[in-house]
Design an enzyme around this catalytic site. Structure first.
Site, PDB file in Angstrom:
ATOM      1  N   LEU A   1      26.383  57.861  38.160  1.00 32.30           N
ATOM      2  CA  LEU A   1      25.419  57.901  39.266  1.00 32.30           C
ATOM      3  C   LEU A   1      24.238  56.965  39.034  1.00 32.30           C
ATOM      4  CD1 LEU A   1      25.375  61.756  40.010  1.00 32.30           C
ATOM      5  CD2 LEU A   1      26.781  59.980  41.077  1.00 32.30           C
TER       6      LEU A   1
ATOM      7  N   ASP B   1      34.855  64.161  38.204  1.00 26.74           N
ATOM      8  CA  ASP B   1      34.791  62.699  38.071  1.00 26.74           C
ATOM      9  C   ASP B   1      33.998  62.216  36.860  1.00 26.74           C
ATOM     10  OD1 ASP B   1      36.226  62.545  40.432  1.00 26.74           O
ATOM     11  OD2 ASP B   1      34.430  62.383  41.688  1.00 26.74           O
TER      12      ASP B   1
ATOM     13  N   GLY C   1      30.592  66.546  47.190  1.00 26.64           N
ATOM     14  CA  GLY C   1      31.850  66.818  47.860  1.00 26.64           C
ATOM     15  C   GLY C   1      31.676  67.617  49.131  1.00 26.64           C
TER      16      GLY C   1
ATOM     17  N   GLU D   1      -2.145  44.726  53.268  1.00 33.28           N
ATOM     18  CA  GLU D   1      -3.262  43.996  53.873  1.00 33.28           C
ATOM     19  C   GLU D   1      -4.122  43.307  52.812  1.00 33.28           C
ATOM     20  OE1 GLU D   1      -2.897  47.874  56.346  1.00 33.28           O
ATOM     21  OE2 GLU D   1      -2.326  47.125  54.352  1.00 33.28           O
TER      22      GLU D   1
END
Length: 366
Positions: free
Chosen positions: A207, A203, A299, A55
């Site tokens: 990320l 892996d 997972g 605003e």
């Protein structure tokens, strides 16, 4: 015609608010538009907590044209002193004639008080224009401000026969490049991304957010009850560049904690067993750090734990036109349900093409 214009201008306000998705925690995203004689004379959105609200940006742009004008705002103007002064009084001072609000603010410090202040000052108010769209846009804020818990989403990709990996554990890649790029867009708007330690060990992910242009990396949260995370992992090696929190048990080796802290890792110890941490407690602690939304990319074990504890709000499921067969890994492991009638029933599903894939989004609605 007036109703059509209300919708048109509120859509513009929602578009403005969307520019700050993932940038305002713990505040909501808010957009505001000031209209006079059918034309937009001022607009703005809330950029970041502690900075002027939507605003105020709109009023500053409109200047003297705000007097006698109508403001469209996606969330009820605040009525309390927080990091910034109350917006309701700023609208009164500027001479705004009418305020159209998409939805009331669920914050107990506001919750209708902003509207009351405006009405007592003689300002006409309308509430409920594109209300459902505004609530969905601020689903993260509505969740944490009313429950004291962050908004949690599961994300996974699976084949047509429901596998997130083959029987050997291979999962690169199930989904298309188009879908994977969308995941980076999600990382760009969620406060944090969470995985379990098995994902890190298997892996060795980064990320981070790999979008072009303006972006920001989410906080990384690793669920690691036994503190197994390798010091040579990509997560640890980049901890000084990207905030990383490891959730672990109360009984872990303090020497390993010290080594990780030296590498830039934050350690958050919570109750529960090393293979079954109290994630509800963890989430409450994470919210205290203004982590209001978490995208879980873990997972099947982490997914099942979160579902069983009813800690999931939303699911992003990417389905690829592939079949691997055999004893592959499914998205949610655990004991599972004995009877179909006890299955988790998701609400408000939406289906979106993602190149050759299909994205299904739905809510748990616990």
């Amino acid at each position: 015609m007036a109703v059509e214009n209300d919708v048109l201008f509120m859509k513009r306000a929602l578009d403005l608010a969307s520019k700050a998705l993932g940038r305002t925690s713990p505040n909501p995203v808010v957009g505001a538009v000031i209209v006079k004689d059918g034309k937009i004379v001022g607009e703005g959105y809330h950029h970041k907590a502690g900075t002027p609200h939507a605003e105020i940006h709109a009023l500053n742009q409109a200047e003297n044209l705000a007097k006698g004008a109508t403001m469209y705002v996606t969330l009820e103007p605040c009525s309390h002193h927080g990091r910034t002064p109350p917006c309701a009084y700023a609208l009164i001072k500027a001479g705004i004639h009418k305020v159209v609000v998409a939805t009331l603010d669920p914050n107990p410090k506001v919750a209708g008080r902003g509207i009351k202040i405006l009405e007592e000052a003689g300002i006409e108010t309308v509430v409920g224009v594109l209300e459902s769209e505004a609530k969905k846009q601020n689903e993260v804020f509505f969740k944490h401000i009313t429950t004291g818990m962050p908004f949690v989403s599961l994300k996974y990709a699976m084949t047509l026969d429901g596998k997130i990996a083959t029987f050997t554990g291979d999962s690169r890649w199930i989904s298309s490049e188009f879908s994977r790029n969308y995941v980076h867009k999600l990382r760009n708007i969620y406060d944090a991304v969470m995985v379990g330690i098995n994902t890190v060990l298997k892996d060795n992910p980064m990320l981070n957010c790999r979008l072009e242009g303006e972006k920001r990396d989410p906080v990384r949260i690793i669920v690691d009850g036994g503190l197994e995370i390798p010091l040579e992992s990509n997560i640890v090696k980049t901890a000084h560049k990207q905030k990383t929190i490891v959730l672990t048990s109360l009984s872990v080796d303090e020497q390993k904690c010290h080594l990780l802290r030296e590498k830039g890792i934050d350690i958050l110890k919570v109750g529960g067993e090393s293979d079954n941490l109290d994630l509800r407690q963890a989430f409450k602690e994470l919210l205290k750090q203004d982590i209001c939304s978490i995208l879980v990319e873990g997972g099947s074990k982490l997914n099942s734990s979160l579902m069983e504890q009813k800690l999931v709000d939303k699911i992003y499921c990417f389905i690829a036109p592939k079949i691997v067969g055999g004893k592959g890994i499914t998205p949610v492991e655990g004991k599972g349900k004995e009877f179909m009638q006890d299955a988790y029933i998701l609400k408000s599903p939406e289906f979106t093409p993602m190149g050759d894939d299909i994205l299904i989004t739905a809510y748990t609605g616990w």
